[in-house]
Design a protein around this motif. Structure first.
Motif, PDB file in Angstrom:
ATOM      1  N   ARG A   1     -50.388  57.136  -7.328  1.00 26.94           N
ATOM      2  CA  ARG A   1     -49.416  57.265  -8.637  1.00 26.94           C
ATOM      3  C   ARG A   1     -50.331  57.705  -9.685  1.00 26.94           C
ATOM      4  O   ARG A   1     -49.850  58.615 -10.631  1.00 26.94           O
ATOM      5  CB  ARG A   1     -49.200  55.817  -9.033  1.00 26.94           C
ATOM      6  CG  ARG A   1     -48.423  55.697 -10.402  1.00 26.94           C
ATOM      7  CD  ARG A   1     -47.902  54.206 -10.786  1.00 26.94           C
ATOM      8  NE  ARG A   1     -47.374  53.989 -12.118  1.00 26.94           N
ATOM      9  CZ  ARG A   1     -47.833  53.162 -12.900  1.00 26.94           C
ATOM     10  NH1 ARG A   1     -48.568  52.369 -12.779  1.00 26.94           N
ATOM     11  NH2 ARG A   1     -47.127  53.210 -14.187  1.00 26.94           N
TER      12      ARG A   1
ATOM     13  N   THR B   1     -42.235  66.792 -18.844  1.00 22.68           N
ATOM     14  CA  THR B   1     -42.058  66.538 -17.308  1.00 22.68           C
ATOM     15  C   THR B   1     -40.841  65.371 -17.437  1.00 22.68           C
ATOM     16  O   THR B   1     -41.057  64.239 -17.791  1.00 22.68           O
ATOM     17  CB  THR B   1     -43.194  65.938 -16.690  1.00 22.68           C
ATOM     18  OG1 THR B   1     -44.312  66.776 -16.975  1.00 22.68           O
ATOM     19  CG2 THR B   1     -43.043  65.833 -15.420  1.00 22.68           C
ATOM     20  N   ALA B   2     -39.822  65.698 -16.719  1.00 23.86           N
ATOM     21  CA  ALA B   2     -38.665  64.862 -16.627  1.00 23.86           C
ATOM     22  C   ALA B   2     -38.988  63.509 -15.839  1.00 23.86           C
ATOM     23  O   ALA B   2     -38.600  62.367 -15.989  1.00 23.86           O
ATOM     24  CB  ALA B   2     -37.596  65.511 -15.737  1.00 23.86           C
ATOM     25  N   SER B   3     -40.046  63.390 -14.747  1.00 21.08           N
ATOM     26  CA  SER B   3     -40.416  62.079 -14.032  1.00 21.08           C
ATOM     27  C   SER B   3     -40.997  61.301 -14.821  1.00 21.08           C
ATOM     28  O   SER B   3     -40.932  60.001 -14.335  1.00 21.08           O
ATOM     29  CB  SER B   3     -40.938  62.813 -12.779  1.00 21.08           C
ATOM     30  OG  SER B   3     -42.316  63.384 -13.215  1.00 21.08           O
ATOM     31  N   LEU B   4     -41.877  61.627 -16.047  1.00 18.76           N
ATOM     32  CA  LEU B   4     -42.491  60.611 -16.811  1.00 18.76           C
ATOM     33  C   LEU B   4     -41.863  60.377 -17.989  1.00 18.76           C
ATOM     34  O   LEU B   4     -41.415  61.311 -18.729  1.00 18.76           O
ATOM     35  CB  LEU B   4     -43.891  61.231 -16.953  1.00 18.76           C
ATOM     36  CG  LEU B   4     -44.658  61.403 -15.448  1.00 18.76           C
ATOM     37  CD1 LEU B   4     -46.066  61.869 -15.653  1.00 18.76           C
ATOM     38  CD2 LEU B   4     -44.822  59.823 -14.772  1.00 18.76           C
ATOM     39  N   LYS B   5     -41.816  59.173 -18.422  1.00 16.28           N
ATOM     40  CA  LYS B   5     -41.317  58.549 -19.666  1.00 16.28           C
ATOM     41  C   LYS B   5     -42.398  59.359 -20.679  1.00 16.28           C
ATOM     42  O   LYS B   5     -43.365  58.659 -20.631  1.00 16.28           O
ATOM     43  CB  LYS B   5     -40.800  57.219 -19.777  1.00 16.28           C
ATOM     44  CG  LYS B   5     -40.320  56.714 -20.911  1.00 16.28           C
ATOM     45  CD  LYS B   5     -40.199  55.222 -20.889  1.00 16.28           C
ATOM     46  CE  LYS B   5     -39.720  54.555 -21.908  1.00 16.28           C
ATOM     47  NZ  LYS B   5     -39.221  53.232 -21.874  1.00 16.28           N
TER      48      LYS B   5
ATOM     49  N   ARG C   1     -50.264  61.551  -9.445  1.00 18.13           N
ATOM     50  CA  ARG C   1     -49.073  62.039  -9.873  1.00 18.13           C
ATOM     51  C   ARG C   1     -48.741  62.055 -11.447  1.00 18.13           C
ATOM     52  O   ARG C   1     -48.346  63.045 -12.171  1.00 18.13           O
ATOM     53  CB  ARG C   1     -47.720  61.238  -9.137  1.00 18.13           C
ATOM     54  CG  ARG C   1     -46.394  61.884  -9.900  1.00 18.13           C
ATOM     55  CD  ARG C   1     -45.471  60.855  -9.276  1.00 18.13           C
ATOM     56  NE  ARG C   1     -45.340  59.863  -9.515  1.00 18.13           N
ATOM     57  CZ  ARG C   1     -44.747  59.129 -10.721  1.00 18.13           C
ATOM     58  NH1 ARG C   1     -44.109  60.048 -11.540  1.00 18.13           N
ATOM     59  NH2 ARG C   1     -44.696  57.822 -10.872  1.00 18.13           N
TER      60      ARG C   1
ATOM     61  N   ASP D   1     -48.600  65.264 -13.557  1.00 18.29           N
ATOM     62  CA  ASP D   1     -47.309  65.818 -14.469  1.00 18.29           C
ATOM     63  C   ASP D   1     -47.464  65.509 -15.832  1.00 18.29           C
ATOM     64  O   ASP D   1     -46.390  65.832 -16.515  1.00 18.29           O
ATOM     65  CB  ASP D   1     -46.338  64.641 -14.114  1.00 18.29           C
ATOM     66  CG  ASP D   1     -45.697  65.111 -12.367  1.00 18.29           C
ATOM     67  OD1 ASP D   1     -46.360  66.450 -11.986  1.00 18.29           O
ATOM     68  OD2 ASP D   1     -45.200  64.321 -11.779  1.00 18.29           O
TER      69      ASP D   1
END
Length: 278
Positions: A28, A5-9, A31, A35
Motif C-alpha cells: 500500500r 490520481t483517481a485511485s487516491l482521495k 502504491r 500515485d
C-alpha cells in the motif's frame, strides 16, 4: 480543482518507510508513493534512494525542522486545491521525533483528509527485540539528561533514541536514576549487524569501556523498575555478587539495598555471608 490520481482521495498520506532493510515497506505504501502528486521528506537524497529502488519517479519537497514553519502554509494550500501529498521520514514512521505532527494538526483544523499507511518503526522494533515488558511502555524521544528525573517513577518500560557516540556517557548518566532497571541497547535494527545487548546499566558500561562503542543507530530500552517484593533471594545474591566484584561489602550492600528498597541490615548480612563463602 487540480486534477489528481483517481485511485487516491485528495489529502495527506503519512507513509512509513524502511528503517534499514529496503524490503520493509508495504504494498500500500508503494502504491501511494507511486500515485501521489508530491512527496514531503526530510532529505531528498535519502528518499530518492528508496524511490529509485522501486522505480518510482515522483516530485520531492523538503519538509523538516528548519523549514517547516515556512513550508507548511504552502502545503496546506496545495492540499486545499485537491492534491494528494505523501509525508515520509528518512526512516520509519513519520511524526516520531519530527515536525510532522504540526502539519497533521493543521490539516485537522482545516478539515483536510489525513490517513496513514503504517509500517516500520524503530521504537516498536526495539521494544520487541529487547524482550522487555511491552504491556505498558513510554517513548521518551532522544535522551535528555535534564529530563532524566521525569521518568524515574514511571512503572512503564522506557524507550530512548541515542547516538552511538554518546551511548557510554548516556548510560553513565542513567545509572543512578535507573539502577534498578534492566537495560537493552538495540542497534542497526533490520540491518546486517543488528544486535541487542542486555544486562544491568553497570554491566553495559563496563562492556563498552572494554570493547569500545558500537556503530550505527541506537535505541535504549529500560525495563520497568524491579521492586523488592519481586526479587527472590537468588536474584538478590546475583545483584550482590556483581556489586561485590568491585565494591566493599558495606558499599555493595548499601547500593543494592538503596536501589531496591531493601533492609540495609539484612542485605549487609547477606553480602557478608557471600563474601565469607568465597
Amino acid at each position: 480543482m487540480i486534477a489528481t490520481t483517481a485511485s487516491l482521495k485528495p489529502g495527506l498520506y503519512i507513509v512509513s518507510t524502511p528503517i534499514g532493510n529496503l524490503e520493509d515497506i508495504t504494498l500500500r505504501a508503494l502504491r501511494i508513493l507511486k500515485d501521489c502528486d508530491l512527496i514531503l521528506c526530510e532529505d531528498t537524497r535519502v528518499s530518492n534512494k528508496l524511490l529509485q529502488a522501486y522505480g518510482i519517479n515522483k516530485k520531492l519537497m523538503s519538509y523538516h525542522n528548519h523549514n517547516a514553519d515556512e513550508v507548511r502554509p504552502k502545503i496546506i494550500n496545495e492540499l486545499k486545491n485537491g492534491r494528494v501529498i505523501s509525508l515520509v521520514s528518512d526512516a520509519g514512521t513519520p511524526l516520531i521525533s519530527d515536525p510532522g505532527y504540526k502539519l497533521v494538526r493543521e490539516c485537522r483544523a482545516q478539515g483536510i483528509y489525513v490517513t496513514s499507511a503504517p509500517g516500520a518503526s524503530s521504537v516498536l522494533s526495539a521494544l520487541v527485540l529487547s524482550g522487555q515488558p511491552s504491556d505498558q511502555f513510554l517513548f521518551a524521544g532522544f535522551f535528555d539528561s535534564k529530563k532524566i528525573k521525569d521518568f524515574e517513577a514511571s512503572p512503564a518500560t522506557l524507550i530512548f533514541f541515542e547516538s552511538a557516540r554518546r551511548l557510554l556517557k548516556t548510560l553513565e548518566k542513567m545509572i543512578d536514576t535507573y539502577r534498578n532497571r534492566t537495560v537493552s541497547v538495540v542497534r542497526e535494527i533490520t540491518k546486517i549487524y543488528e544486535e541487542t545487548r542486555q544486562g544491568s546499566i553497570e554491566e553495559l558500561i563496563n562492556n563498552y569501556k572494554e570493547n569500545g562503542l558500537p556503530k550505527g543507530e541506537v535505541v535504549i530500552v529500560l525495563s520497568p523498575p524491579l521492586r523488592s517484593n519481586e526479587l527472590s533471594e537468588t536474584e538478590i545474591n546475583q545483584l550482590l555478587i556483581k556489586a561485590l566484584a568491585h565494591q566493599s561489602v558495606r558499599d555493595a550492600s548499601a547500593s543494592v539495598a538503596e536501589s531496591y528498597n531493601l533492609s540495609k541490615k539484612l542485605i549487609y548480612q547477606q553480602a557478608l555471608n557471600l563474601k565469607n563463602a568465597n
